[in-house]
Design a protein around this motif. Structure first.
Motif, PDB file in Angstrom:
ATOM      1  N   PRO A 104       6.078  -5.745   3.199  1.00  0.00           N
ATOM      2  CA  PRO A 104       6.484  -4.481   3.832  1.00  0.00           C
ATOM      3  C   PRO A 104       5.426  -3.990   4.816  1.00  0.00           C
ATOM      4  O   PRO A 104       4.230  -4.269   4.664  1.00  0.00           O
ATOM      5  N   ASP A 105       5.883  -3.256   5.830  1.00  0.00           N
ATOM      6  CA  ASP A 105       4.969  -2.735   6.844  1.00  0.00           C
ATOM      7  C   ASP A 105       3.982  -1.725   6.273  1.00  0.00           C
ATOM      8  O   ASP A 105       2.876  -1.570   6.785  1.00  0.00           O
ATOM      9  N   ASP A 106       4.381  -0.988   5.218  1.00  0.00           N
ATOM     10  CA  ASP A 106       3.520   0.058   4.673  1.00  0.00           C
ATOM     11  C   ASP A 106       2.647  -0.428   3.510  1.00  0.00           C
ATOM     12  O   ASP A 106       2.120   0.355   2.750  1.00  0.00           O
ATOM     13  N   THR A 107       2.436  -1.724   3.412  1.00  0.00           N
ATOM     14  CA  THR A 107       1.584  -2.275   2.359  1.00  0.00           C
ATOM     15  C   THR A 107       0.131  -1.877   2.633  1.00  0.00           C
ATOM     16  O   THR A 107      -0.352  -2.029   3.753  1.00  0.00           O
ATOM     17  N   PRO A 108      -0.572  -1.335   1.610  1.00  0.00           N
ATOM     18  CA  PRO A 108      -1.972  -0.953   1.843  1.00  0.00           C
ATOM     19  C   PRO A 108      -2.844  -2.183   2.087  1.00  0.00           C
ATOM     20  O   PRO A 108      -2.601  -3.264   1.547  1.00  0.00           O
TER      21      PRO A 108
END
Length: 120
Positions: A104-108
């Motif tokens: 996912p794009d919002d993976t830390p």
């Protein structure tokens, strides 16, 4: 205006042009343990000097020490002291391993650990 030179002079000029291209070339092809300087490269192929052994199949293309592509090639043309090769396939080499799942794009990018003591 086009100048006409004798065969000997034209051969000397062609050899000087090839020598200059070889000296300035950073691109190189590695095949069967041998390394050959690439004179020119474009989207669908590249050129080696005609004295290089004929190549066919899987080769690795480098820019200096950076591995750029793993290529499947065939010889397409041989003229003016140059041998042209065409890519059947050119796969870019990645520094990261391939993953078999979607990230996912919002993976830390990482986790921050809280080292403070928790009191009551």
């Amino acid at each position: 205006m086009e100048a006409i030179f004798s065969k000997e002079i034209q051969a000397g000029l062609d050899q000087a042009r090839l020598d200059a291209l070889k000296k300035s070339a950073r691109l190189r092809v590695s095949a069967d343990g041998a390394i050959h300087p690439v004179l020119r490269m474009w989207k669908t192929g590249f050129v080696l000097e005609s004295e290089a052994p004929p190549l066919r199949g899987l080769v690795d293309l480098y820019d200096g020490s950076i591995h750029l592509f793993q290529c499947l090639i065939v010889t397409s043309d041989d003229e003016d002291g140059e041998r042209r090769y065409e890519f059947k396939r050119a796969t870019a080499v990645s520094e990261k391993p391939a993953v078999d799942f979607e990230i996912p794009d919002d993976t830390p990018a990482g986790l921050i650990e809280d080292t403070r003591e928790h009191g009551t």
